[in-house]
Design a protein around this motif. Structure first.
Motif, short mmCIF file in Angstrom:
data_model
loop_
_atom_site.label_atom_id
_atom_site.label_comp_id
_atom_site.label_asym_id
_atom_site.label_seq_id
_atom_site.Cartn_x
_atom_site.Cartn_y
_atom_site.Cartn_z
N GLU A 24 0.83 -1.11 0.02
CA GLU A 24 -0.02 0.03 0.02
C GLU A 24 1.00 1.29 0.01
OE1 GLU A 24 -2.53 -0.40 3.40
OE2 GLU A 24 -3.84 -2.00 2.32
N GLY A 25 1.99 1.11 0.81
CA GLY A 25 2.88 2.23 0.68
C GLY A 25 3.93 2.38 -0.63
N ASP A 26 3.72 1.53 -1.56
CA ASP A 26 4.56 1.50 -2.73
C ASP A 26 3.79 1.92 -3.93
OD1 ASP A 26 6.04 0.73 -5.21
OD2 ASP A 26 7.52 -0.31 -3.96
N PRO A 27 3.92 3.05 -4.62
CA PRO A 27 3.12 3.57 -5.79
C PRO A 27 3.32 2.85 -7.06
CG PRO A 27 4.93 5.06 -5.52
CD PRO A 27 5.04 4.09 -4.27
N GLY A 28 4.37 1.77 -7.06
CA GLY A 28 4.72 1.14 -8.17
C GLY A 28 3.82 -0.19 -8.51
N VAL A 29 2.96 -0.44 -7.17
CA VAL A 29 2.04 -1.64 -7.26
C VAL A 29 0.64 -1.21 -7.10
CG1 VAL A 29 1.57 -3.94 -6.06
CG2 VAL A 29 3.87 -3.06 -6.31
N ALA A 30 -0.19 -1.91 -7.95
CA ALA A 30 -1.60 -1.35 -8.00
C ALA A 30 -2.36 -2.36 -6.79
CB ALA A 30 -2.19 -1.57 -9.51
N SER A 31 -1.95 -3.48 -6.66
CA SER A 31 -2.89 -4.36 -5.81
C SER A 31 -1.93 -5.45 -5.07
CB SER A 31 -4.01 -4.96 -6.55
OG SER A 31 -3.42 -5.74 -7.66
N CYS A 32 -2.55 -6.32 -4.28
CA CYS A 32 -1.95 -7.18 -3.47
C CYS A 32 -2.95 -8.45 -3.02
CB CYS A 32 -1.40 -6.78 -2.07
SG CYS A 32 -0.43 -7.68 -1.11
N THR A 33 -2.50 -9.68 -3.72
CA THR A 33 -3.45 -10.65 -3.26
C THR A 33 -2.96 -11.75 -2.94
OG1 THR A 33 -3.08 -11.44 -5.66
CG2 THR A 33 -4.77 -9.88 -5.38
N TYR A 34 -3.78 -12.75 -2.41
CA TYR A 34 -3.30 -13.95 -1.66
C TYR A 34 -3.66 -15.22 -2.84
CZ TYR A 34 -2.19 -17.93 1.22
OH TYR A 34 -1.76 -19.01 1.63
N GLU A 35 -2.76 -15.89 -3.38
CA GLU A 35 -3.00 -17.12 -3.97
C GLU A 35 -3.68 -16.69 -5.38
OE1 GLU A 35 -1.83 -20.01 -3.61
OE2 GLU A 35 -1.27 -19.93 -1.51
N GLN A 36 -4.49 -15.75 -5.72
CA GLN A 36 -4.97 -15.53 -7.06
C GLN A 36 -4.42 -14.20 -7.57
OE1 GLN A 36 -6.51 -18.13 -8.06
NE2 GLN A 36 -8.74 -17.64 -8.20
N THR A 37 -3.73 -14.32 -8.83
CA THR A 37 -3.33 -13.18 -9.46
C THR A 37 -4.20 -12.94 -10.54
OG1 THR A 37 -1.09 -14.23 -8.92
CG2 THR A 37 -1.25 -12.68 -10.63
N PRO A 38 -4.50 -11.33 -10.66
CA PRO A 38 -5.42 -11.07 -11.79
C PRO A 38 -4.80 -11.06 -13.15
CG PRO A 38 -4.61 -9.35 -10.35
CD PRO A 38 -4.02 -10.53 -9.72
N THR A 39 -5.66 -11.35 -14.13
CA THR A 39 -5.13 -11.16 -15.44
C THR A 39 -5.49 -9.93 -16.12
OG1 THR A 39 -6.89 -12.47 -16.06
CG2 THR A 39 -4.90 -13.84 -15.78
N ASP A 40 -6.21 -9.16 -15.52
CA ASP A 40 -6.76 -7.83 -16.38
C ASP A 40 -5.61 -6.69 -16.06
OD1 ASP A 40 -7.64 -7.77 -13.72
OD2 ASP A 40 -8.91 -6.16 -14.06
N ALA A 41 -5.44 -5.85 -17.14
CA ALA A 41 -4.34 -4.93 -17.20
C ALA A 41 -4.67 -3.91 -15.84
CB ALA A 41 -4.21 -4.15 -18.27
N GLN A 42 -6.08 -3.65 -15.56
CA GLN A 42 -6.34 -2.79 -14.46
C GLN A 42 -5.70 -3.11 -13.17
OE1 GLN A 42 -10.54 -2.39 -14.65
NE2 GLN A 42 -10.51 -0.52 -16.26
N GLY A 43 -5.54 -4.26 -12.83
CA GLY A 43 -5.11 -4.82 -11.58
C GLY A 43 -3.79 -4.87 -11.62
N LEU A 44 -2.90 -4.75 -12.79
CA LEU A 44 -1.71 -4.69 -12.59
C LEU A 44 -0.82 -3.44 -12.61
CD1 LEU A 44 -1.16 -7.20 -15.79
CD2 LEU A 44 -1.52 -7.77 -13.20
N PRO A 45 0.39 -3.51 -11.98
CA PRO A 45 1.15 -4.54 -11.50
C PRO A 45 0.60 -4.93 -10.27
CG PRO A 45 2.27 -2.54 -11.18
CD PRO A 45 1.19 -2.11 -11.99
N CYS A 46 0.72 -6.32 -9.89
CA CYS A 46 0.01 -7.03 -8.63
C CYS A 46 1.13 -7.91 -8.09
CB CYS A 46 -1.09 -7.78 -9.10
SG CYS A 46 -1.75 -8.57 -7.71
N ILE A 47 1.00 -7.82 -6.55
CA ILE A 47 2.04 -8.71 -5.92
C ILE A 47 1.19 -9.89 -5.41
CG2 ILE A 47 3.13 -9.09 -3.68
CD1 ILE A 47 4.99 -7.79 -5.88
N THR A 48 1.32 -11.06 -5.47
CA THR A 48 0.48 -12.19 -4.82
C THR A 48 1.64 -13.04 -4.06
OG1 THR A 48 -0.66 -12.48 -7.14
CG2 THR A 48 -0.93 -14.37 -5.55
#
Length: 146
Positions: free
Chosen positions: A24-48
């Motif tokens: 949440e404190g890093d502007p380079g990442v849009a989202s954070c998930t557990y076990e499920q990684t999004p494939t749509d461009a709006q959710g990227l970049p994502c850390i899982t």
């Protein structure tokens, strides 16, 4: 006696909570998930965060305490069309993994975190037309008290 599978789930929750705060404190990442990684461009970049297989108990003590390991991976999914995008993705994942390794992870009563270490350098795990995945594996070593 505590079921080690239940204890592992609780540890995963604690680690994921710290990871979410870091992301949440890093502007380079849009989202954070557990076990499920999004494939749509709006959710990227994502850390899982993904729990890895392994033997959780490393050592048992006569008093009922144990030294245990929680193995997990961080996966960064990001669009990466150019060489610099791929280099930036690897550096971002390494920075986030290092921040997590240096963080204070509270595991709750009866458990004390000893060490959170980066077991692998970030590497490209998968590629698709719209995104690429980079992965780093980590281990949290902790002691449980009876």
């Amino acid at each position: 006696m505590t079921d080690s599978r239940t204890a592992q789930a609780d540890v995963a929750t604690c680690v994921f909570s710290v990871l979410k705060t870091i992301v949440e404190g890093d502007p380079g990442v849009a989202s954070c998930t557990y076990e499920q990684t999004p494939t749509d461009a709006q959710g990227l970049p994502c850390i899982t965060m993904q729990t890895l297989d392994g033997t959780p108990v490393e050592r048992r003590y006569l008093d009922g305490g144990r030294v245990e390991n929680y193995r997990f991976a961080l996966l960064l999914r990001r669009q990466a069309l150019e060489d610099q995008d791929r280099l930036d993705a690897r550096a971002l994942l390494e920075r986030l993994a290092s921040s997590l390794a240096e963080a204070d992870v509270e595991l709750g009563e009866g458990r004390t975190a000893w060490d959170l270490s980066l077991d692998t350098l970030p590497y490209r795990a998968e590629s698709a037309a719209d995104y690429a995945d980079w992965k780093a594996e980590l281990t949290l070593k902790y002691q449980t008290n009876r």
